[in-house]
Design a protein around this motif. Structure first.
Motif, mmCIF file in Angstrom:
data_model
loop_
_atom_site.group_PDB
_atom_site.id
_atom_site.type_symbol
_atom_site.label_atom_id
_atom_site.label_comp_id
_atom_site.label_asym_id
_atom_site.label_seq_id
_atom_site.Cartn_x
_atom_site.Cartn_y
_atom_site.Cartn_z
ATOM 1 N N TYR A 136 71.179 -5.730 -13.682
ATOM 2 C CA TYR A 136 70.425 -6.460 -14.689
ATOM 3 C C TYR A 136 70.945 -6.072 -16.066
ATOM 4 O O TYR A 136 71.433 -4.979 -16.268
ATOM 5 C CB TYR A 136 68.935 -6.103 -14.652
ATOM 6 C CG TYR A 136 68.235 -6.409 -13.361
ATOM 7 C CD1 TYR A 136 68.191 -5.474 -12.332
ATOM 8 C CD2 TYR A 136 67.616 -7.640 -13.164
ATOM 9 C CE1 TYR A 136 67.556 -5.760 -11.137
ATOM 10 C CE2 TYR A 136 66.969 -7.926 -11.970
ATOM 11 C CZ TYR A 136 66.945 -6.974 -10.966
ATOM 12 O OH TYR A 136 66.304 -7.257 -9.789
ATOM 13 N N GLN A 145 69.366 -6.023 -20.068
ATOM 14 C CA GLN A 145 68.133 -6.138 -20.816
ATOM 15 C C GLN A 145 68.449 -6.285 -22.297
ATOM 16 O O GLN A 145 69.125 -5.446 -22.895
ATOM 17 C CB GLN A 145 67.236 -4.915 -20.607
ATOM 18 C CG GLN A 145 65.879 -5.040 -21.295
ATOM 19 C CD GLN A 145 64.955 -3.882 -20.987
ATOM 20 O OE1 GLN A 145 65.389 -2.772 -20.707
ATOM 21 N NE2 GLN A 145 63.656 -4.139 -21.012
ATOM 22 N N GLY A 198 63.661 -9.230 -26.482
ATOM 23 C CA GLY A 198 63.040 -10.547 -26.444
ATOM 24 C C GLY A 198 63.379 -11.379 -25.218
ATOM 25 O O GLY A 198 62.807 -12.451 -25.015
ATOM 26 N N LEU A 199 64.299 -10.882 -24.393
ATOM 27 C CA LEU A 199 64.715 -11.667 -23.216
ATOM 28 C C LEU A 199 64.341 -10.995 -21.909
ATOM 29 O O LEU A 199 64.569 -11.563 -20.837
ATOM 30 C CB LEU A 199 66.230 -11.911 -23.252
ATOM 31 C CG LEU A 199 66.733 -12.745 -24.418
ATOM 32 C CD1 LEU A 199 68.251 -12.848 -24.372
ATOM 33 C CD2 LEU A 199 66.108 -14.144 -24.411
ATOM 34 N N GLY A 200 63.807 -9.796 -21.963
ATOM 35 C CA GLY A 200 63.447 -9.110 -20.734
ATOM 36 C C GLY A 200 64.674 -8.731 -19.922
ATOM 37 O O GLY A 200 65.777 -8.588 -20.456
ATOM 38 N N LEU A 201 64.500 -8.570 -18.624
ATOM 39 C CA LEU A 201 65.610 -8.256 -17.734
ATOM 40 C C LEU A 201 66.114 -9.525 -17.081
ATOM 41 O O LEU A 201 65.324 -10.326 -16.576
ATOM 42 C CB LEU A 201 65.164 -7.289 -16.630
ATOM 43 C CG LEU A 201 65.154 -5.826 -16.994
ATOM 44 C CD1 LEU A 201 63.853 -5.471 -17.672
ATOM 45 C CD2 LEU A 201 65.345 -4.968 -15.748
ATOM 46 N N ARG A 202 67.410 -9.673 -17.072
ATOM 47 C CA ARG A 202 68.004 -10.831 -16.420
ATOM 48 C C ARG A 202 68.991 -10.344 -15.370
ATOM 49 O O ARG A 202 69.825 -9.473 -15.636
ATOM 50 C CB ARG A 202 68.693 -11.728 -17.450
ATOM 51 C CG ARG A 202 67.723 -12.388 -18.429
ATOM 52 C CD ARG A 202 68.467 -13.230 -19.452
ATOM 53 N NE ARG A 202 69.257 -12.415 -20.359
ATOM 54 C CZ ARG A 202 70.160 -12.909 -21.194
ATOM 55 N NH1 ARG A 202 70.403 -14.214 -21.234
ATOM 56 N NH2 ARG A 202 70.834 -12.092 -21.997
ATOM 57 N N GLN A 203 68.913 -10.938 -14.198
ATOM 58 C CA GLN A 203 69.739 -10.494 -13.088
ATOM 59 C C GLN A 203 71.154 -11.037 -13.240
ATOM 60 O O GLN A 203 71.360 -12.241 -13.432
ATOM 61 C CB GLN A 203 69.121 -10.938 -11.765
ATOM 62 C CG GLN A 203 69.704 -10.250 -10.551
ATOM 63 C CD GLN A 203 68.955 -10.604 -9.285
ATOM 64 O OE1 GLN A 203 68.545 -11.741 -9.077
ATOM 65 N NE2 GLN A 203 68.760 -9.618 -8.421
ATOM 66 N N PHE A 234 56.272 -5.258 -16.886
ATOM 67 C CA PHE A 234 56.978 -6.455 -16.443
ATOM 68 C C PHE A 234 56.482 -6.880 -15.069
ATOM 69 O O PHE A 234 56.240 -6.041 -14.208
ATOM 70 C CB PHE A 234 58.487 -6.184 -16.321
ATOM 71 C CG PHE A 234 59.165 -5.849 -17.609
ATOM 72 C CD1 PHE A 234 59.209 -4.544 -18.075
ATOM 73 C CD2 PHE A 234 59.779 -6.847 -18.360
ATOM 74 C CE1 PHE A 234 59.844 -4.230 -19.260
ATOM 75 C CE2 PHE A 234 60.422 -6.537 -19.545
ATOM 76 C CZ PHE A 234 60.454 -5.228 -19.997
ATOM 77 N N PHE A 277 62.595 -11.267 -13.401
ATOM 78 C CA PHE A 277 61.631 -10.549 -14.227
ATOM 79 C C PHE A 277 61.156 -11.421 -15.383
ATOM 80 O O PHE A 277 61.884 -12.269 -15.887
ATOM 81 C CB PHE A 277 62.276 -9.297 -14.825
ATOM 82 C CG PHE A 277 62.368 -8.151 -13.872
ATOM 83 C CD1 PHE A 277 63.380 -8.104 -12.933
ATOM 84 C CD2 PHE A 277 61.443 -7.119 -13.911
ATOM 85 C CE1 PHE A 277 63.469 -7.043 -12.049
ATOM 86 C CE2 PHE A 277 61.526 -6.061 -13.034
ATOM 87 C CZ PHE A 277 62.546 -6.022 -12.094
ATOM 88 N N GLY A 278 59.940 -11.165 -15.801
ATOM 89 C CA GLY A 278 59.449 -11.758 -17.027
ATOM 90 C C GLY A 278 59.942 -10.989 -18.231
ATOM 91 O O GLY A 278 60.678 -9.995 -18.103
ATOM 92 N N LYS A 279 59.521 -11.430 -19.424
ATOM 93 C CA LYS A 279 59.983 -10.796 -20.652
ATOM 94 C C LYS A 279 59.172 -9.560 -21.017
ATOM 95 O O LYS A 279 59.556 -8.804 -21.898
ATOM 96 C CB LYS A 279 59.942 -11.805 -21.801
ATOM 97 C CG LYS A 279 60.888 -12.966 -21.586
ATOM 98 C CD LYS A 279 60.809 -13.972 -22.712
ATOM 99 C CE LYS A 279 61.725 -15.152 -22.428
ATOM 100 N NZ LYS A 279 61.648 -16.168 -23.489
#
Lengths: 115, 111
Positions: free
Chosen positions: A35, A37, A40-45, B88, B101-103
């Motif tokens: 991921y 991080q 403002g965008l959180g975690l993205r896979q 989260f 996941f959300g923000k």
């Protein structure tokens, strides 16, 4: 101790210089994932792997490669890093998704800066 | 494609009060999880609720899941300073193996 380790923890590099972030888990987990991080965008896979030699794209795979030659290791490769890949990266592992036992264990994170 | 969306984005409450955070998602799921992250560190798993469950408790945590509304809530009772963190939600779709996941909600417990 059950854990996920990542190396390096901090890395500053320059545009275009290939780099690898290693990830290793000692829990015999099937599922591993990377991921990023960003504020403002959180975690993205980025990528995930269901098992050895099985990898799939997550939501943001562009500019990254992964491999899963051994069950315990899941390196993240940036062939030609760019400044927009400056981020905090997390590796995680779990038994297998879609089950009641897919609590993910996270590594401590790698803070990457690409100049 | 962001599956989970938490609200509020940030929450400040007095120590001892209860904190409630919400998560909404878009597609059908196998389960939903909540994680906590202390500033810049790795996420720590808090609780998992399966799609056929409606409520789950773990210590001071209570999670609800409403699959008809595609939403979940996390309640932290009797908050403590140590609960200050980002929270989260994460979902795994039952059509693929991605985890989304959300923000996050930033929770600040005031002394």
């Amino acid at each position: 101790e059950a854990q996920v380790t990542q190396n390096p923890r901090y890395l500053i590099t320059v545009t275009g210089k290939k780099l690898t972030v290693t990830c290793s888990q000692n829990m015999n987990h099937e599922y591993m994932s990377w991921y990023r991080q960003d504020p403002g965008l959180g975690l993205r896979q980025i990528y995930y792997s269901m098992n050895v030699e099985v990898t799939d794209k997550g939501d943001v795979p562009e500019g990254y490669k992964v491999s899963r030659k051994e069950k315990r290791n899941f390196p993240l490769i940036l062939e030609s890093p760019s400044p927009n890949q400056t981020s905090l990266y997390f590796c995680a592992s779990s038994l297998f998704p879609g089950s009641s036992y897919n609590e993910q264990f996270f590594g401590p994170g790698t803070r990457l800066t690409v100049l | 494609s962001q599956q989970g969306e938490e609200d509020p984005q940030a929450l400040s409450i007095q120590e001892g009060e209860n904190a409630t955070m919400n998560c909404s998602y878009k597609t059908s799921i196998n389960n939903l999880q909540w994680y906590r992250q202390n500033s810049g560190r790795g996420l720590v798993h808090l609780i998992l609720i399966r799609s056929n469950e409606r409520e789950k408790h773990s210590g001071r945590l209570r999670v609800t899941l409403d699959t008809s509304k595609k939403s979940s809530s996390l309640l932290i009772t009797a908050s403590r300073a140590a609960d200050t963190a980002s929270y989260f939600c994460a979902t795994d779709g039952n059509r693929d193996d991605k985890i989304i996941f959300g923000k996050g909600t930033r929770l600040h417990i005031l002394p």
